[in-house]
Design a protein around this motif. Structure first.
Motif, PDB file in Angstrom:
ATOM      1  N   GLU A 271       0.820  -1.202   0.000  1.00  0.00           N
ATOM      2  CA  GLU A 271       0.000   0.000   0.000  1.00  0.00           C
ATOM      3  C   GLU A 271       0.864   1.266   0.000  1.00  0.00           C
ATOM      4  O   GLU A 271       0.567   2.223  -0.726  1.00  0.00           O
ATOM      5  CB  GLU A 271      -0.924   0.002   1.225  1.00  0.00           C
ATOM      6  N   MET A 272       1.930   1.282   0.787  1.00  0.00           N
ATOM      7  CA  MET A 272       2.803   2.442   0.832  1.00  0.00           C
ATOM      8  C   MET A 272       3.565   2.609  -0.477  1.00  0.00           C
ATOM      9  O   MET A 272       3.778   3.735  -0.944  1.00  0.00           O
ATOM     10  CB  MET A 272       3.784   2.323   2.001  1.00  0.00           C
ATOM     11  N   ARG A 273       3.996   1.485  -1.079  1.00  0.00           N
ATOM     12  CA  ARG A 273       4.671   1.571  -2.373  1.00  0.00           C
ATOM     13  C   ARG A 273       3.763   2.217  -3.406  1.00  0.00           C
ATOM     14  O   ARG A 273       4.197   3.025  -4.235  1.00  0.00           O
ATOM     15  CB  ARG A 273       5.082   0.178  -2.849  1.00  0.00           C
ATOM     16  N   SER A 274       2.475   1.868  -3.340  1.00  0.00           N
ATOM     17  CA  SER A 274       1.504   2.430  -4.277  1.00  0.00           C
ATOM     18  C   SER A 274       1.400   3.939  -4.134  1.00  0.00           C
ATOM     19  O   SER A 274       1.310   4.664  -5.135  1.00  0.00           O
ATOM     20  CB  SER A 274       0.136   1.780  -4.048  1.00  0.00           C
ATOM     21  N   MET A 275       1.408   4.449  -2.894  1.00  0.00           N
ATOM     22  CA  MET A 275       1.230   5.879  -2.669  1.00  0.00           C
ATOM     23  C   MET A 275       2.540   6.652  -2.747  1.00  0.00           C
ATOM     24  O   MET A 275       2.542   7.877  -2.641  1.00  0.00           O
ATOM     25  CB  MET A 275       0.566   6.131  -1.317  1.00  0.00           C
ATOM     26  N   ILE A 276       3.661   5.953  -2.912  1.00  0.00           N
ATOM     27  CA  ILE A 276       4.954   6.634  -3.070  1.00  0.00           C
ATOM     28  C   ILE A 276       5.439   6.550  -4.510  1.00  0.00           C
ATOM     29  O   ILE A 276       5.861   7.547  -5.100  1.00  0.00           O
ATOM     30  CB  ILE A 276       5.999   6.033  -2.111  1.00  0.00           C
ATOM     31  N   THR A 277       5.389   5.346  -5.097  1.00  0.00           N
ATOM     32  CA  THR A 277       5.889   5.153  -6.461  1.00  0.00           C
ATOM     33  C   THR A 277       4.772   5.038  -7.493  1.00  0.00           C
ATOM     34  O   THR A 277       5.024   5.204  -8.687  1.00  0.00           O
ATOM     35  CB  THR A 277       6.749   3.879  -6.544  1.00  0.00           C
ATOM     36  N   GLY A 278       3.567   4.707  -7.047  1.00  0.00           N
ATOM     37  CA  GLY A 278       2.467   4.497  -7.974  1.00  0.00           C
ATOM     38  C   GLY A 278       2.249   3.044  -8.340  1.00  0.00           C
ATOM     39  O   GLY A 278       1.181   2.677  -8.846  1.00  0.00           O
ATOM     40  N   TRP A 279       3.230   2.164  -8.082  1.00  0.00           N
ATOM     41  CA  TRP A 279       3.149   0.759  -8.481  1.00  0.00           C
ATOM     42  C   TRP A 279       2.544  -0.088  -7.365  1.00  0.00           C
ATOM     43  O   TRP A 279       2.908   0.047  -6.199  1.00  0.00           O
ATOM     44  CB  TRP A 279       4.523   0.219  -8.862  1.00  0.00           C
ATOM     45  N   TYR A 280       1.648  -0.982  -7.762  1.00  0.00           N
ATOM     46  CA  TYR A 280       0.849  -1.758  -6.811  1.00  0.00           C
ATOM     47  C   TYR A 280       0.831  -3.224  -7.227  1.00  0.00           C
ATOM     48  O   TYR A 280       0.562  -3.546  -8.389  1.00  0.00           O
ATOM     49  CB  TYR A 280      -0.579  -1.204  -6.797  1.00  0.00           C
ATOM     50  N   ARG A 281       1.128  -4.108  -6.271  1.00  0.00           N
ATOM     51  CA  ARG A 281       1.130  -5.553  -6.538  1.00  0.00           C
ATOM     52  C   ARG A 281      -0.286  -6.088  -6.414  1.00  0.00           C
ATOM     53  O   ARG A 281      -0.892  -6.020  -5.346  1.00  0.00           O
ATOM     54  CB  ARG A 281       2.059  -6.282  -5.571  1.00  0.00           C
ATOM     55  N   THR A 282      -0.824  -6.608  -7.511  1.00  0.00           N
ATOM     56  CA  THR A 282      -2.180  -7.132  -7.505  1.00  0.00           C
ATOM     57  C   THR A 282      -2.185  -8.603  -7.060  1.00  0.00           C
ATOM     58  O   THR A 282      -1.147  -9.244  -6.952  1.00  0.00           O
ATOM     59  CB  THR A 282      -2.813  -7.020  -8.892  1.00  0.00           C
ATOM     60  N   SER A 283      -3.373  -9.129  -6.832  1.00  0.00           N
ATOM     61  CA  SER A 283      -3.523 -10.515  -6.394  1.00  0.00           C
ATOM     62  C   SER A 283      -3.212 -11.478  -7.547  1.00  0.00           C
ATOM     63  O   SER A 283      -3.371 -11.123  -8.725  1.00  0.00           O
ATOM     64  CB  SER A 283      -4.951 -10.764  -5.904  1.00  0.00           C
ATOM     65  N   PRO A 284      -2.756 -12.693  -7.224  1.00  0.00           N
ATOM     66  CA  PRO A 284      -2.531 -13.698  -8.268  1.00  0.00           C
ATOM     67  C   PRO A 284      -3.803 -13.936  -9.078  1.00  0.00           C
ATOM     68  O   PRO A 284      -4.907 -13.949  -8.544  1.00  0.00           O
ATOM     69  CB  PRO A 284      -2.143 -14.948  -7.472  1.00  0.00           C
ATOM     70  N   GLY A 285      -3.640 -14.100 -10.357  1.00  0.00           N
ATOM     71  CA  GLY A 285      -4.779 -14.327 -11.225  1.00  0.00           C
ATOM     72  C   GLY A 285      -5.266 -13.074 -11.923  1.00  0.00           C
ATOM     73  O   GLY A 285      -6.111 -13.148 -12.821  1.00  0.00           O
ATOM     74  N   THR A 286      -4.733 -11.914 -11.510  1.00  0.00           N
ATOM     75  CA  THR A 286      -5.103 -10.674 -12.194  1.00  0.00           C
ATOM     76  C   THR A 286      -4.506 -10.681 -13.590  1.00  0.00           C
ATOM     77  O   THR A 286      -3.296 -10.871 -13.745  1.00  0.00           O
ATOM     78  CB  THR A 286      -4.593  -9.442 -11.419  1.00  0.00           C
ATOM     79  N   PRO A 287      -5.304 -10.496 -14.645  1.00  0.00           N
ATOM     80  CA  PRO A 287      -4.786 -10.515 -16.020  1.00  0.00           C
ATOM     81  C   PRO A 287      -3.731  -9.436 -16.229  1.00  0.00           C
ATOM     82  O   PRO A 287      -3.893  -8.302 -15.791  1.00  0.00           O
ATOM     83  CB  PRO A 287      -6.030 -10.262 -16.874  1.00  0.00           C
ATOM     84  N   SER A 288      -2.653  -9.818 -16.896  1.00  0.00           N
ATOM     85  CA  SER A 288      -1.599  -8.862 -17.199  1.00  0.00           C
ATOM     86  C   SER A 288      -1.973  -7.998 -18.391  1.00  0.00           C
ATOM     87  O   SER A 288      -2.710  -8.431 -19.277  1.00  0.00           O
ATOM     88  CB  SER A 288      -0.290  -9.594 -17.482  1.00  0.00           C
ATOM     89  N   ARG A 289      -1.473  -6.768 -18.386  1.00  0.00           N
ATOM     90  CA  ARG A 289      -1.689  -5.849 -19.495  1.00  0.00           C
ATOM     91  C   ARG A 289      -0.384  -5.195 -19.893  1.00  0.00           C
ATOM     92  O   ARG A 289       0.608  -5.271 -19.165  1.00  0.00           O
ATOM     93  CB  ARG A 289      -2.712  -4.761 -19.105  1.00  0.00           C
ATOM     94  N   LYS A 290      -0.401  -4.554 -21.030  1.00  0.00           N
ATOM     95  CA  LYS A 290       0.784  -3.866 -21.495  1.00  0.00           C
ATOM     96  C   LYS A 290       1.159  -2.769 -20.506  1.00  0.00           C
ATOM     97  O   LYS A 290       0.319  -1.978 -20.077  1.00  0.00           O
ATOM     98  CB  LYS A 290       0.521  -3.250 -22.872  1.00  0.00           C
ATOM     99  N   GLY A 291       2.413  -2.735 -20.134  1.00  0.00           N
ATOM    100  CA  GLY A 291       2.888  -1.743 -19.171  1.00  0.00           C
ATOM    101  C   GLY A 291       3.058  -2.297 -17.768  1.00  0.00           C
ATOM    102  O   GLY A 291       3.695  -1.671 -16.934  1.00  0.00           O
ATOM    103  N   ASP A 292       2.461  -3.501 -17.502  1.00  0.00           N
ATOM    104  CA  ASP A 292       2.627  -4.113 -16.185  1.00  0.00           C
ATOM    105  C   ASP A 292       4.053  -4.636 -16.030  1.00  0.00           C
ATOM    106  O   ASP A 292       4.766  -4.897 -17.003  1.00  0.00           O
ATOM    107  CB  ASP A 292       1.651  -5.270 -16.008  1.00  0.00           C
ATOM    108  N   ARG A 293       4.418  -4.842 -14.766  1.00  0.00           N
ATOM    109  CA  ARG A 293       5.743  -5.402 -14.479  1.00  0.00           C
ATOM    110  C   ARG A 293       5.623  -6.810 -13.921  1.00  0.00           C
ATOM    111  O   ARG A 293       4.643  -7.128 -13.277  1.00  0.00           O
ATOM    112  CB  ARG A 293       6.485  -4.513 -13.457  1.00  0.00           C
TER     113      ARG A 293
END
Length: 286
Positions: A264-286
């Motif tokens: 949660e803190m990484r999301s509000m500092i860098t913008g990047w957020y780790r989603t739950s397993p099974g979330t479909p990947s999209r262009k631009g994801d890491r």
């Protein structure tokens, strides 16, 4: 052999969902500016409240009135000074917290203890300067956030709840009650609903009631006092709204800790957020 298998199983890395760019720079910057603003607004507001630690409904107020819905005072008793808080006519002994606090040799005869006010000593003028400064910073930041969120789609995508979000609230409440948190690309139904209430109800309400207590604004726009039923009613609504925002902040902080503070803190500092397993990947994801 069994212990070795257990260690091997333990060493297997759990699957991870994609790392998505969830929070824009506008969301992150305004979020942290609000954190600073609300901190100073809360504690300088308590300094202002201590100048007359009572709340009323209507236009009239004063120590001689008995129409207060909340009053914090110190009273002389046979046992000495005691702090009392009256809420809707029900009186509670709050010595050491509200009405009377501090050491016995230097008691503070005020509503909230000095540890919760800015400045920590009695200084209404400084408290008002601090409060008004951060109030205007807060309003300006809110304007920037609304404009940026409208342009980049954050407002429509993550804040305004849609029909399926409202229908999903009961299931989301059940998941939270079981401590099962789903980390998606967008906010869950409870997040959308709570943020919508904060941005479209609590923030406008605390701004308008604050303006209603300003003599300068009253002279230019006297209708603001009328819509709240009087200056004292506006002050009471302002106080209650502040308490609701504090409650939101406490619940928000608890949810951040329980849902994974690093993510949660990484999301509000860098913008990047780790989603739950099974979330479909999209262009631009890491």
């Amino acid at each position: 052999m069994s212990a070795e298998i257990d260690r091997q199983d333990f060493a297997v890395e759990r699957p991870k969902g994609p790392l998505v760019y969830r929070q824009s720079v506008w969301t992150r910057v305004t979020h942290w500016v609000w954190v600073v603003c609300l901190f100073f607004l809360l504690f300088s507001g308590l300094q202002i409240f201590n100048a007359h630690p009572a709340l009323y409904i209507g236009q009239e107020s004063g120590f001689e009135y008995d129409n207060a819905i909340l009053r914090m005072q110190a009273f002389n008793t046979p046992e000495g000074l005691r702090g009392r808080t009256a809420v809707f006519g029900q009186t509670f002994d709050t010595t050491g917290v509200f009405g009377l606090s501090g050491p016995a040799e230097r008691p503070n005869l005020q509503g909230f203890p000095s540890q919760l006010t800015i400045p920590s000593y009695r200084d209404l003028a400084t408290g008002r300067v601090v409060h008004f400064f951060f109030a205007w910073v807060f309003v300006a930041t809110l304007f920037v956030w609304f404009l940026a969120s409208f342009v980049n789609g954050h407002l429509k995508r993550d804040i305004v709840p849609r029909g399926e979000d409202l229908r999903g609230v009961p299931a989301d409440i059940g998941a939270h009650a079981r401590l099962r948190f789903r980390h998606g690309r967008t906010y869950n139904p409870l997040q959308k609903l709570s943020y919508f209430v904060v941005f479209f109800v609590l923030f406008p309400l605390i701004i308008l009631t604050g303006l209603a207590m300003s003599p300068g604004i009253n002279a230019a726009w006297p209708w603001i006092i009328d819509i709240f039923g009087g200056r004292q009613t506006a002050r009471t609504i302002h106080f209650v709204t502040m308490a609701l925002l504090v409650l939101f902040f406490v619940v928000h902080l608890i949810m951040v800790i329980m849902a994974g503070p690093i993510n949660e803190m990484r999301s509000m500092i860098t913008g990047w957020y780790r989603t739950s397993p099974g979330t479909p990947s999209r262009k631009g994801d890491r």
